[in-house]
Design an enzyme around this catalytic site. Structure first.
Site, PDB file in Angstrom:
ATOM      1  N   GLY A 103       0.492  -1.381  -0.223  1.00  0.00           N
ATOM      2  CA  GLY A 103       0.007  -0.081  -0.158  1.00  0.00           C
ATOM      3  C   GLY A 103       0.650   1.366   0.124  1.00  0.00           C
ATOM      4  O   GLY A 103       0.375   2.480   0.020  1.00  0.00           O
ATOM      5  N   ASP A 104       2.194   1.143  -0.025  1.00  0.00           N
ATOM      6  CA  ASP A 104       2.809   2.319   0.629  1.00  0.00           C
ATOM      7  C   ASP A 104       4.654   1.958  -0.304  1.00  0.00           C
ATOM      8  O   ASP A 104       5.320   2.465   0.505  1.00  0.00           O
ATOM      9  CB  ASP A 104       2.558   3.562   1.471  1.00  0.00           C
ATOM     10  CG  ASP A 104       3.087   4.090   1.688  1.00  0.00           C
ATOM     11  OD1 ASP A 104       3.296   5.168   0.244  1.00  0.00           O
ATOM     12  OD2 ASP A 104       3.288   4.907   2.782  1.00  0.00           O
ATOM     13  N   LEU A 105       4.497   1.427  -1.357  1.00  0.00           N
ATOM     14  CA  LEU A 105       5.361   0.903  -2.117  1.00  0.00           C
ATOM     15  C   LEU A 105       6.385   2.071  -2.735  1.00  0.00           C
ATOM     16  O   LEU A 105       5.721   3.444  -3.143  1.00  0.00           O
ATOM     17  CB  LEU A 105       5.763  -0.314  -2.899  1.00  0.00           C
ATOM     18  CG  LEU A 105       7.397  -0.358  -3.498  1.00  0.00           C
ATOM     19  CD1 LEU A 105       7.786  -1.885  -2.735  1.00  0.00           C
ATOM     20  CD2 LEU A 105       6.949  -1.536  -4.402  1.00  0.00           C
ATOM     21  N   ASN A 109      10.592   2.976   2.130  1.00  0.00           N
ATOM     22  CA  ASN A 109      10.186   1.840   2.929  1.00  0.00           C
ATOM     23  C   ASN A 109      10.985   0.946   2.569  1.00  0.00           C
ATOM     24  O   ASN A 109      10.621  -0.194   2.361  1.00  0.00           O
ATOM     25  CB  ASN A 109       8.769   2.015   3.190  1.00  0.00           C
ATOM     26  CG  ASN A 109       7.806   3.246   3.915  1.00  0.00           C
ATOM     27  OD1 ASN A 109       8.184   3.054   4.442  1.00  0.00           O
ATOM     28  ND2 ASN A 109       6.763   3.147   2.885  1.00  0.00           N
ATOM     29  N   THR A 141       1.661   7.338  -0.964  1.00  0.00           N
ATOM     30  CA  THR A 141       2.339   8.255  -1.269  1.00  0.00           C
ATOM     31  C   THR A 141       1.874   8.874  -2.727  1.00  0.00           C
ATOM     32  O   THR A 141       2.182   7.878  -3.396  1.00  0.00           O
ATOM     33  CB  THR A 141       3.628   8.435  -0.745  1.00  0.00           C
ATOM     34  OG1 THR A 141       4.262   7.575   0.309  1.00  0.00           O
ATOM     35  CG2 THR A 141       4.613   9.857  -1.795  1.00  0.00           C
TER      36      THR A 141
END
Length: 209
Positions: A103-105, A109, A141
């Site tokens: 969900g936020d690659l 991260n 993002t």
């Protein structure tokens, strides 16, 4: 923090969790994901007992994020970028087997480790993990969100592949394919500048991917 000679990162609930049940529930969900989705792809996590407040612990990894590495050393070499792509795909396949996606690659991260001349990676921040096909607005993002996400489409493996594509493009060029996208901006997804023009060392077959 340290205990019995090992180092850990302690992650506490945000201050807002004191007054917001929504924030508290989201953090409790993050703890569940971090401690249940145990795999080589993520730092090992656990809830210390007894716990005096809402937090959990992760194995501390002495390694920079991909964002830090790109700022300090410039674009990745082709072989390292290929390994990064393979790593992310394997990690996402692991999550998909449990009906989740990250969900936020993005480079912030991803940890980059060098061991015995080989490059390894770890995926961090499981606070963004969501069920596949869930709709969470513009969660994530903006610069790494697939175009359909801006129109309210759900999170899927396709949107994760888009985020991987943006991450690899940035890892090989130091640039975002569509530039920096602000949270409330309505982006225009035009033609992307060829990677080879930003980094002549990128081979044509990798450009095609």
């Amino acid at each position: 923090a340290s205990r019995e000679g090992r180092s850990y990162v302690l992650k506490f609930a945000p201050r807002e969790a004191e007054d917001s049940e929504t924030v508290r529930t989201a953090f409790e969900r993050e703890i569940w994901h971090a401690t249940r989705l145990q795999s080589e792809f993520f730092p090992a996590a656990f809830v210390p007992e007894p716990a005096s407040s809402l937090y959990y612990a992760l194995d501390y990894t002495q390694a920079p994020t991909l964002r830090q590495l790109l700022a300090e050393s410039g674009p990745l070499e082709t072989a390292d970028a290929v390994e990064l792509g393979r790593f992310v795909l394997r990690a996402e396949q692991f999550l998909l087997r449990h009906d989740f996606i990250h969900g936020d690659l993005k480079p912030e991260n991803i940890l980059v480790l060098r061991r015995n001349g080989e490059v390894e990676f770890k995926l961090i921040d499981l606070g963004s993990v969501a069920e596949v096909f869930s709709v969470q607005g513009r969660a994530g993002t903006p610069s790494y969100l697939a175009p359909e996400r801006f129109a309210g489409a759900p999170m899927t493996e396709r949107t994760e592949l888009f985020a991987l594509g943006v991450t690899l493009y940035e890892a090989l060029s130091g640039k975002l394919p569509y530039g920096e996208i602000e949270p409330f901006q309505k982006p225009v997804f035009g033609k992307v500048k060829p990677l080879a023009k930003l980094n002549p060392l990128v081979p044509a077959w990798l450009e095609a991917v």
